[in-house]
Each structure stands twice: as C-alpha cells, then as structure tokens.
Design a protein around this motif. Structure first.
Motif, PDB file in Angstrom:
ATOM      1  N   ASP A 130       0.737  -1.273   0.177  1.00  0.00           N
ATOM      2  CA  ASP A 130      -0.022  -0.038   0.327  1.00  0.00           C
ATOM      3  C   ASP A 130       1.398   1.055  -0.115  1.00  0.00           C
ATOM      4  OD1 ASP A 130      -2.418  -1.299  -0.153  1.00  0.00           O
ATOM      5  OD2 ASP A 130      -2.229  -1.026   2.429  1.00  0.00           O
ATOM      6  N   GLU A 131       1.642   1.047   0.823  1.00  0.00           N
ATOM      7  CA  GLU A 131       3.019   2.237   0.484  1.00  0.00           C
ATOM      8  C   GLU A 131       3.531   2.697  -0.042  1.00  0.00           C
ATOM      9  OE1 GLU A 131       5.476   1.618   3.772  1.00  0.00           O
ATOM     10  OE2 GLU A 131       3.923   1.585   5.147  1.00  0.00           O
ATOM     11  N   GLY A 134       1.147   4.057  -3.079  1.00  0.00           N
ATOM     12  CA  GLY A 134       0.833   5.490  -2.464  1.00  0.00           C
ATOM     13  C   GLY A 134       2.131   6.285  -3.725  1.00  0.00           C
ATOM     14  N   LYS A 135       3.521   5.976  -3.857  1.00  0.00           N
ATOM     15  CA  LYS A 135       4.179   6.545  -3.833  1.00  0.00           C
ATOM     16  C   LYS A 135       4.272   6.404  -4.899  1.00  0.00           C
ATOM     17  CE  LYS A 135       7.429   5.910   0.105  1.00  0.00           C
ATOM     18  NZ  LYS A 135       8.743   5.059   0.402  1.00  0.00           N
TER      19      LYS A 135
END
Length: 171
Positions: A130-131, A134-135
């Motif tokens: 998920d991170e 997002g990036k």
C-alpha cells in the motif's frame, strides 16, 4: 487428532502456503496467551494471521511445493505468520520480536525463495504494498499538477493584467 482431521489440517496448510505472499516461521516458547493475542492483533491490523502449526503436518503440506526447502525449519514449538502482502507479516513479526525476545524468528519463505532470519528482517524493513502504491500514485500525479500549474499561469497573468487595465480605465 484423528486421520480425517490431519488430512483437513494438511489441506488447510497447503492453502495457507499457496495463498500467502510470505510466511514467517518463528519459535514462540514462553509467550503468554496475552502476548500471543497481542501479536495476533498486530497481524490482523495489516491483513495477516498467526497460526500455531503441527510440525509434521506442515512438513507434509510443504512436500512437492516450491518452498519445500523450508521444511527443516519446522522443529520445536512453531508458529507461522502469513499475509497476502509479502511485507506485512514479516514487518509485524519482526516488530513484535524486537519488543519480546521470547518470539524467535527462524526464517520463512516467499513463493519458492526460502528465507533465513536476516532475510526476513530485511524484508520487514521494506515499505508495504500500500505504501508503494501511494508513492507511485504521488509520482504519477506530481508531473500532471505541475503541467496544469504552468498552463494556467499565463492565463492567470493575462486575467490580472486585463483587470488592472480595466481598473485604470475606470479611475
């Protein structure tokens, strides 16, 4: 445990091993029920699960699978942490192991790759799926917003110039 229950457990282990992004194998000797509950809660927050396994049945479930080399890790009181996201289970298990020395990481596996303790800890330092998403979205959107700002800037300046000229004419 009856034979039918053993067959059912082996099938359940096969499903876990096949569906998990990564599996962390650890010794849990000495952990209290409250500590195990705490670890389960941490894993649940990230979409993972914790399961105490029967070693012999886990070894049978690994036979013929790509991660068959991890069968040697199933000795003593073993617990597995697993999740669909390859990073979330190692991250939660490693964080808990830092706080509580009774949870000893042995290793794990991810698809066909058998991981030792240091590799599991290295995997835990990576950003989650998920991170990373997002990036990636942020990187994709950043140029678009910059282009929109550059395109709008001359039009805004022209509008301000015309407004100033109109104000001058009115005065």
């Amino acid at each position: 445990m009856e034979r039918a229950q053993k067959v059912e457990a082996v099938d359940a282990y096969k499903g876990i091993f096949a569906g998990a992004g990564s599996v962390v194998i650890a010794h849990y000797s000495g952990l209290t029920v409250a500590e195990m509950t705490s670890l389960r809660a941490e894993l649940r927050k990230t979409g993972g699960q914790l399961k105490v396994v029967k070693n012999r049945l886990a070894k049978i479930a690994l036979k013929g699978s790509p991660a068959e080399g991890a069968a040697d890790m199933f000795t003593g009181p073993v617990v597995i942490a697993f999740a669909a996201d390859p990073v979330s289970a190692p991250k939660a298990a490693a964080d808990f192991a830092k706080k509580n020395e009774k949870l000893v990481l042995i290793g794990g596996f991810m698809d066909a790759a058998v991981l030792d303790e240091s590799q599991v800890k290295a995997l835990a330092t990576m950003p989650s799926l998920d991170e990373l998403r997002g990036k990636l979205i942020g990187l994709i959107q950043a140029p678009a917003t910059k282009v929109a700002g550059v395109v709008q800037a001359p039009a805004g300046q022209l509008a301000r110039l015309l407004q100033a000229y109109a104000d001058k004419q009115a005065a």
